[in-house]
Design an enzyme around this catalytic site. Structure first.
Site: not given
Ligand code: BDP
Length: 704
Positions: A306, A379, A407
């Site tokens: 990301e 996730d 989340e």
């Molecule tokens: C996702 C989230 C994000 C996190 C990412 C992570 O949306 O905000 O940065 O995982 O775990 O669930 O790095």
């Protein structure tokens, strides 16, 4: 009386006077701040039983910070539960080293037991004895004793040995230096970086107490999307102040490290892990930290995921990056390297990416590197099969990452008790390596924290149960979600059997309800873009395919579901053959994972003979009905709960009732726009048309 005790007493008298002056009843003072450590007065008959086995508290040997904390906690807890009459026997804390010759039997049960273990013994003469090798075991023992008394468990069951199942039991805070919490739904960060190191909020001690009470022994204090600030000289005294404050409670401090820090703050022009200057920079940085914080836990790293920097930016592997940091830390601590990655190219199936990047590196990580793997391969969805990495890296130290903050599970609305979800993963068989719990036992578990500046710490009162359950499961993954819910609810609300008989089943069903009304039958990632609040199954046009709910449901006029069989992405092949087999055939598999693995026609026959379409609608309706039932149950429980917390939970459940209907209606309206199928007889028509649901926007939703 010790000075501290006198101060406490004076404090209590002043509080009582203040309450009287303001004419506030003690019940209305219940705001959730005390978490499960309320220590409500015991009922008279129970108190009498307890007084038969307890009494004044004493430590044999020296009382240092940790033992002092244990004594304080026992004083506080017994004082509140029993009043001034503590009992006719005593409670003695003793280190193994301080046992007398005749007491060898007390030490025997702890031979070879892991750090933090302790035993509680009933001595017919002396009363209750807590024995441990390390001081932290005495503190854990004090909390275990108080938990046992406060949750009304039979007293004889208390006497036994207690051992943590895994060494690392960590919280991961996704908190930024400016106080914003990524995916935080309980206000701002609990850490006041701006005013540290001079100002240490009393909450920081209560936070450490809460963690110690459930065996949590470390905290990563900042977001995995890490600011390099945490590695600067300015932050070191701040970190040191927290580490010093938490040390007596056995909570070690860790930070998330930004991989590009040598460039960001170190004046170098590269962060290449094989560059000698980069290696020297990290070594110096580690030395600088350890000089101030000798028990610093180590670095958590999110790399090449990301948009975060990482070793792949220099053509190096995750192992190159992790091992470089591991060399800098040496045997003083640990590098925890996350397996949550998006490789930029692979768009065939996001669920396969982490495995493909990490499994080839099995055996290449240094001894003080841990690879931290999310419970599922996508996730933190309401339901995912366990991550295939757990069965595939036998030569790597693997740690499980769970998300305590919700989340994707309704954030801070209503109730979703997550222990059943985590137990589902911990108990899953991975193949030859055994269950997930077995695979991670030598290492540990991390939970993405749900704490914030809200007075009750977690946004809703019931979200405290998730913090609690995470700690309890990390200590002992064989505990049942039912037992954990029961002991939490007894300590947090009421020990009344009628209350517990209703609230525990309600908690146990709550996560399934969420899975049902959001993403039934193995659907995943249907949440709206960015904030992940509310439904967005119609979102199909975001830049990368795997950002879109459409990618995950793959629905059209014919059918729905992500084909992960050999005919599709073949993600199934990442599991051991005997495990893959259990999900390979829709006719025999656990249908809760159906659409995770299979793309099926809308009129596919389910195992009970219904069509998939009818079964999906039934699940949405079951989810909504379950939330309605939760609200009704809670309404009946008003006599057992103080008015302020009762009302807060009722209001939160009202929000969840609305959101459950919204999820169900919006999803059904969208599926119907694709399949054109009629609703089964008697099924409620969605309240609005699809355009309405699509038009809803929540740019200000928290936690983004
Ligand atoms: C996702 C989230 C994000 C996190 C990412 C992570 O949306 O905000 O940065 O995982 O775990 O669930 O790095």
């Amino acid at each position: 009386m010790r000075v501290r005790e006198v101060v406490n007493r004076i404090g209590a008298v002043l509080t009582a006077l203040l309450c009287a002056a303001l004419a506030v009843s003690p019940a209305s003072a219940e705001d959730g701040y005390d978490l499960w450590l309320r220590y409500a007065p015991l009922e008279p008959s129970r108190a009498e039983q307890v007084r038969e086995v307890t009494g004044p508290v004493a430590i044999r040997g020296e009382a240092d910070g940790t033992v002092g904390a244990a004594l304080d906690e026992l004083e506080r807890g017994l004082g509140r539960m029993l009043g001034d009459d503590r009992g006719r026997k005593s409670i003695t804390l003793t280190r193994i080293a301080d046992l007398s010759d005749g007491e060898g039997w007390l030490a025997d049960s702890l031979v070879g037991a892991p750090e933090g273990s302790f035993a509680i013994a009933a001595d017919p003469h002396a009363g209750t004895v807590i024995v441990a090798r390390e001081d932290i075991g005495l503190l854990y023992g004090a909390f275990a004793l108080l938990r046992h008394l406060a949750s009304d468990r039979p007293l004889p069951e208390m006497a036994r040995t207690y051992r943590p199942a895994m060494p690392l039991r960590l919280l991961n805070h996704w908190d930024n230096p400016d106080g914003h919490v990524e995916r935080g739904y309980a206000g701002r960060s609990i850490f006041d970086w701006w005013h540290l190191p001079e100002k240490l909020d009393p909450e920081m001690i209560d936070y450490a107490r809460a963690n110690a009470s459930i065996g949590i022994n470390g905290a990563v204090v900042n977001n995995v999307n890490a600011s390099p600030l945490f590695l600067t000289k300015r932050y070191l005294p701040k970190l040191k102040r927290l580490a010093d404050a938490w040390r007596p409670y056995g909570v070690r401090l860790y930070i998330s490290a930004r991989f590009s820090a040598p460039k960001d703050i170190g004046g170098l022009d590269t962060a290449d892990p094989l560059d000698p200057a980069v290696r020297a920079w990290w070594r110096d940085k580690a030395d600088e930290i350890y000089a101030q914080i000798p028990d610093f836990g180590g670095f958590l790293v999110k790399a090449n995921s990301e948009g975060q920097p990482g070793p792949q930016d220099y053509g190096r592997t995750h192992a190159d990056g992790a091992n470089m940091l591991a060399a800098a830390i040496g045997d003083r601590g640990t590098v925890i390297w996350r397996a949550f990655v998006y490789s930029a190219e692979d768009e065939t199936d996001r669920a396969k990416q982490a495995y493909e990047e990490f499994v080839p590196l099995d055996g290449q990580f240094a001894n003080n590197v841990i690879v931290q793997v999310k419970n599922g391969a996508i996730d933190f969805q309401p339901r995912e099969p366990f991550h295939p990495i757990f069965g595939a890296m036998p030569n790597t130290r693997l740690m499980l990452e769970a998300q305590i903050t919700r989340e994707y599970l309704g954030q801070a609305s209503g109730i979703a008790y997550l222990a059943p979800m985590w137990s589902e993963v911990l108990d899953a068989q991975t193949g030859r390596a055994g269950t997930v719990a077995h695979v991670i036992a030598p290492v540990g578990m991390a939970g993405v924290a749900n704490t914030g500046s809200d007075r009750n710490w977690t946004g809703t009162h019931f979200d405290q149960a998730n913090w609690y359950a995470f700690g309890r499961l990390a200590w002992d993954p064989s505990l049942s979600p039912q037992q954990i819910a029961r002991e939490w609810a007894a300590q947090t609300f009421s020990r009344d059997e009628t209350f517990l008989g209703k609230v525990v089943p309600m908690m146990l069903g709550s996560r399934e309800a969420v899975a049902d009304y959001m993403t039934p039958l193995g659907l995943a990632h249907q949440m709206a873009t960015g904030h992940h609040y509310g439904p967005g199954p119609w979102v199909c046009d975001l830049a990368r395919p795997e950002w879109n709910p459409c990618y995950y449901h793959a629905a059209d006029s014919e059918g729905i579901g992500f084909d992960r069989t050999a005919y599709g992405s073949d993600a199934l092949a990442q599991y051991a053959p005997e495990i893959a087999r259990q999900w390979a055939d829709p006719a025999t598999m656990d249908e809760r994972y159906l659409l995770w693995f299979h793309h099926l026609e809308w009129d596919h026959r389910m195992q009970d003979g219904r069509t998939l379409w009818d079964a999906m609608i039934a699940r949405y309706d079951a989810g909504v009905a379950e939330v309605d039932a939760m609200a009704q149950t809670w309404a009946q429980l008003a006599p057992y709960v103080d008015p302020a917390r009762h009302r807060a939970v009722s209001e939160s459940l009202a929000i969840q009732q609305r959101e459950a209907r919204w999820w169900r209606d919006a999803s059904i309206a969208y599926w119907r726009s694709l399949n054109g199928l009629p609703l089964p007889d008697g099924v409620r028509v969605p309240e609005h048309d699809l355009d309405y649901y699509r038009s809803l926007e929540f740019p200000e939703a928290p936690g983004k």
